[in-house]
Scaffold this motif. Structure first.
Motif, short mmCIF file in Angstrom:
data_model
loop_
_atom_site.label_atom_id
_atom_site.label_comp_id
_atom_site.label_asym_id
_atom_site.label_seq_id
_atom_site.Cartn_x
_atom_site.Cartn_y
_atom_site.Cartn_z
N ASP A 70 0.87 3.24 -11.56
CA ASP A 70 0.68 4.54 -11.08
C ASP A 70 2.00 5.07 -10.33
OD1 ASP A 70 -1.80 4.96 -11.81
OD2 ASP A 70 -2.70 4.93 -9.83
N ILE A 71 2.49 6.33 -10.98
CA ILE A 71 3.69 6.59 -10.25
C ILE A 71 3.49 8.22 -9.48
CG2 ILE A 71 6.19 7.63 -10.86
CD1 ILE A 71 5.83 4.57 -11.32
N GLN A 87 0.91 10.46 -17.08
CA GLN A 87 0.43 10.17 -15.43
C GLN A 87 -0.05 11.51 -15.09
OE1 GLN A 87 1.26 7.50 -13.23
NE2 GLN A 87 2.36 5.99 -14.73
N PRO A 88 -1.12 11.86 -15.38
CA PRO A 88 -1.69 13.07 -15.17
C PRO A 88 -1.76 13.41 -13.61
CG PRO A 88 -3.20 11.91 -16.53
CD PRO A 88 -2.11 11.04 -16.17
N GLY A 139 0.73 -1.40 -0.02
CA GLY A 139 0.00 0.03 0.10
C GLY A 139 0.72 1.24 0.14
N LEU A 140 2.03 1.19 -0.75
CA LEU A 140 3.05 2.53 -0.73
C LEU A 140 2.70 2.82 -2.18
CD1 LEU A 140 5.90 1.02 0.86
CD2 LEU A 140 4.42 2.53 1.84
N LYS A 141 3.05 4.51 -2.41
CA LYS A 141 3.15 4.89 -3.60
C LYS A 141 4.48 4.59 -4.22
CE LYS A 141 -0.63 7.99 -2.78
NZ LYS A 141 -1.22 9.17 -3.27
N MET A 142 4.65 4.67 -5.45
CA MET A 142 6.17 4.50 -5.88
C MET A 142 6.48 6.00 -6.75
SD MET A 142 8.03 1.78 -8.39
CE MET A 142 7.65 1.78 -9.78
N GLY A 143 7.53 6.25 -6.59
CA GLY A 143 8.16 7.21 -7.54
C GLY A 143 9.46 6.91 -8.46
#
Ligand code: FUL
Length: 488
Positions: free
Chosen positions: A176-177, A220-221, A137-141
């Protein structure tokens, strides 16, 4: 008939009292919805892991053979588990650093994991991290270095096309980034396909960043673009993890390009800036960005990490804390221990908000929906505000029983812009009213470290603001004794 009229009057009276007052007009610049969501992340990880991990360097020259990249136990799920347990909300990975080695099997270069012994050239670190982030459940950059000391055409237009092709791969194939990280360090000596020379570029014009950023946004808006001048978030202007005490999210972005601009001002932002570009404070948990065994005993102490936290998250900036993943491909035990110690201390400190049991009042109120009680209702979505034209106001918290606190949290309702220019903190000590602090900006979040104070009356005096203030939260907490560094 008389009775009927009376009840009509009564009804309209009740109606007009419960009717929500109109919200204050916004103060430009305003955050975009994705910037608001990003700000709420507050704390996330940077992972510097790439060729330099195996060559013991910080900036590879670009001539390192792909065969050097060979982690023995690479486990991106361990990174994600550690980040999650540390309370971080995402991970940004150095997909390609200045030496040009790509952690994914890019179709546009041979200098990548596909020619390394790791997983017999079948591996993809970016894909593995994307999976792990999803699971936890983490976001990736993604960090993608504009400077490439390996690429033969660096400095020519062809390289910019190459860079954009890599952007397309990274932002199309891995879900999703949340953030795209553009480093300001670029140009200089390098291998450049065997040329072994110095190549300097015009940092303002060479990359045509406007076109690249438009490409990033089209793929990736919801993405936030980081660089010295944003546009999504700006570099804080140092690598210590410190934002200024005064820190505006408004910014003169037009004065910056990646690697260009008066970055000494970036920790403060610009009160008159026309763009909303909040600060991100990046700092490594060790002296270097990359793993070096000789730094195993130089992981930052709890007091240092706390200092960083209060000077970043506590000063209206997000904290991007770097974890130099080691040669095994794991976050080192010493770094894990430091992260968990920090988490434990922060959890203990912020577990109980003493302000929740106070009676809140204000010297001026805008009306229904914007009363003082909104500042201690534990919600970011409601806020107190003053009538139009009022920029000085006092917010008071009164307690039935005295409380003891040493941490103060303030939050502005930034969806309508950042407003407060200065404020003071007052408490009642016996029969005396004492000023315990005087500060400037608040923004999304401001945390103050104070000495222990026992009182039944705390007042925030807003002494100046761009327009009517909007305060969404006031929190009071009691931190246990911490070894504190009050540097700066
Ligand atoms: C700098 C780079 O040169 C460092 O190697 C590191 O990646 C840091 C986050 O940004 O500009």
């Amino acid at each position: 008939m008389k009775q009927y009229i009376l009840s009509l009057i009564l009804l309209s009276l009740v109606f007009s009292c419960s009717k929500k007052a109109t919200p204050p007009a916004p103060v430009e610049p305003l955050p975009a919805p994705e910037q608001l969501a990003w700000q709420e992340m507050e704390y996330y990880a940077f992972v510097h892991f790439n060729m330099n991990t195996f060559t013991d360097m910080e900036w590879g020259y670009g001539d390192e053979p792909a065969s050097s990249f060979n982690p023995t136990e690479l486990d991106t799920r361990q990174w994600a588990r550690v980040a999650k347990e540390a309370g971080m909300k995402g991970i940004i990975l150095t997909a390609k650093h200045h030496d040009g080695f790509s952690l994914w099997p890019t179709a546009y270069s041979e200098h990548s994991v596909k020619n390394s012994p790791w997983k017999n050239g079948e591996g993809d670190v970016v894909a593995e991290l994307a999976e792990a982030c999803k699971e936890y459940g983490l976001k990736m950059g993604i960090y993608l270095s504009p400077w490439d000391r390996n690429h033969p055409q660096y400095g020519q237009p062809e390289y910019v096309t190459y860079y954009r092709n890599q952007v397309k791969e990274l932002l199309s194939n891995y879900g999703d980034i949340f953030e795209f990280w553009v480093d300001g360090a670029n140009g200089g000596d390098g291998y450049y396909g065997g040329a072994n020379e110095t190549r300097n570029v015009d940092r303002t014009t060479y990359y045509d960043w406007d076109s690249t950023f438009a490409l990033v946004k089209s793929l990736q808006p919801g993405i936030i673009i980081f660089s010295d001048g944003g546009p999504g978030t700006r570099w804080v202007g140092n690598e210590n993890g410190f934002a200024g005490e005064t820190n505006w999210s408004s910014f003169r972005k037009e004065q910056f390009a990646p690697g260009v601009g008066p970055y000494q001002e970036s920790q403060y932002g610009h009160e008159d800036g026309k763009y909303w570009v909040p600060a991100e404070a990046d700092v490594s948990i060790r002296p270097g960005w990359y793993y070096h065994a000789k730094e195993d005993d130089q992981v930052k102490s709890l007091s240092h990490l706390l200092d960083i936290y209060y000077k970043s998250v506590g000063r209206n900036a997000n904290l991007l804390l770097n974890l130099p993943v080691d040669r095994r491909g794991l976050v080192h035990e010493n770094d894990v221990a430091a992260l968990m110690e920090l988490r434990k201390t922060l959890d203990q400190t912020f577990e109980t908000n003493l302000a929740l049991k106070a009676e809140a009042s204000a010297s001026a109120e805008r009306g229904t929906g914007f009363q003082a009680s909104q500042i201690n209702d534990a919600s970011n979505d409601t806020y107190w505000s003053a009538p139009d034209g009022v920029v000085q106001a006092n917010l008071t918290l009164s307690f039935d029983e005295p409380i003891t606190f040493n941490r103060l949290m303030l939050q502005e309702y930034i969806a309508l812009g950042q407003r407060v220019k200065s404020f003071e903190v007052w408490v009642k000590a016996g029969e005396e009213y004492v000023q315990v602090d005087t500060q400037t900006t608040i923004g999304y979040k401001r945390l103050l470290r104070l000495d222990d104070i026992t009182t039944d009356w705390v007042q925030i005096r807003i002494t100046d603001a761009k327009a009517v203030p909007t305060i969404s939260n006031v929190g009071l907490y009691l931190a246990g004794t911490e070894p504190e560094v009050r540097s700066e």
